[in-house]
Write an enzyme that holds these catalytic residues in place. Sequence first.
Site, mmCIF file in Angstrom:
data_model
loop_
_atom_site.group_PDB
_atom_site.id
_atom_site.type_symbol
_atom_site.label_atom_id
_atom_site.label_comp_id
_atom_site.label_asym_id
_atom_site.label_seq_id
_atom_site.Cartn_x
_atom_site.Cartn_y
_atom_site.Cartn_z
ATOM 1 C CB SER A 1 10.791 30.064 -6.089
ATOM 2 O OG SER A 1 11.801 29.042 -6.740
ATOM 3 C CB SER B 1 12.291 40.307 -7.659
ATOM 4 O OG SER B 1 12.477 39.945 -6.637
ATOM 5 N NE ARG C 1 12.563 42.411 -4.667
ATOM 6 C CZ ARG C 1 11.589 42.409 -3.824
ATOM 7 N NH1 ARG C 1 11.178 43.281 -3.083
ATOM 8 N NH2 ARG C 1 10.752 41.233 -3.596
ATOM 9 C CD GLU D 1 17.955 35.922 -7.210
ATOM 10 O OE1 GLU D 1 17.260 35.332 -8.249
ATOM 11 O OE2 GLU D 1 17.853 35.607 -5.981
#
Length: 393
Positions: free
Chosen positions: A208, A211, A223, A157
């Site tokens: 939800s 990041s 990240r 994703e």
Amino acid sequence: MSTEKNGSSNSTTISRRNFSTSEKSEIPPMPWFGMDIGGTLTKLVYFEPTDITPDEADMEVETLKNIRRYLTKNSAYGNTGRRDSHLQMNDVYIGGRKGILHFIRFPTSKMATFLDLAKSKGMATLASTVCATGGGAYKFENQFLQEVNLKLHKFDELDSTISGMEFIDAHNHCECFYWANPKDDSRCEKVPFDFSDPYPFMVVNVGSGVSMLVVTGPGKYRRVTGTSLGGGTFLGLCCLLTGCSSFEEAIQLAANGDNTCVDKLVKDIYGGDYEKFGLHGDLVASSFGQMNSKDRRASVTKEDLARATLVTITNNIGSIARMCAVNEEISRVVFIGNFLRVNTISMKLLSYAMDYWSSGSLKALFLEHEVCLFFSYFRTVQILKKKYFFFVS
């Protein structure tokens, strides 16, 4: 390929590429879908061909016609499925076909209902493959294959997010925007932002959970951090505190509430501004800090609780994002994710906070579409044909 904008972000004029006979034979059969199966919401994009010839129409199986009619002639599917018509993109060319991209969403908790509906419409009789991203692409893989004969090609994703973002902004120049004067309702407005030379920038993907990614070049990202307090937290707490049952209902409650009835402000502690550190009296000092008072709890409304929950989650996201941006020496922060859908309250809060706390050196940016979903759809066509035939601007 030549492109010319026609003045609308939802429509384009693009010169058609000529495909060889061998290329056309590789184009996958309809229907074409892409999916982003998140922890809270599933997003689906569907390509509706608008250049169907009379001969082609005569040859189409009835099941394919029924699916197309059902998806394009309705804006609601059952009790929870919705088509976002305002995101529709017209005159998109894919594989030499001209059509419309439709964006559909439903709660991931209703996946069994979605699969039952897909089966009832005959999807199991149509050999097809869908590219999917999000955790649900792994969680529901076997169910898709067993229930509706759909094989999921899975993609990470975060890879999909960055690639989709770069792709859609390169081809839709009205995609990126910011909010000017976010604290002044009479002057607040969306302003297009030129994202043609973006690097480096930071992406805050609010689903939800959250990041945060630093992007230094095409396909180059890492990240840096995240938080478990995201859109799922907001909805879960609102359901507990107010009895609401959907994200839209929670946002509507928040729009009519006052978080200052729930939160403790700087002026509640200092009687005004905390001048030594430049803290305005109306800044939140303690989220839900008024709720330790029995009298306050007795007078608070569910709208106030929803607004305070939204402000709490949004402020936390903005605070972490700002610290990351400062640490990484980045001035452009792009907030994306379904948490921001129909949620101008949070977008304006983030816009004001990023500007205020950085003394104007940081700008909060936003996108019109779900970029992760765009890339999922793009990959659907790409994988099946082993070529790049997706043209849109």
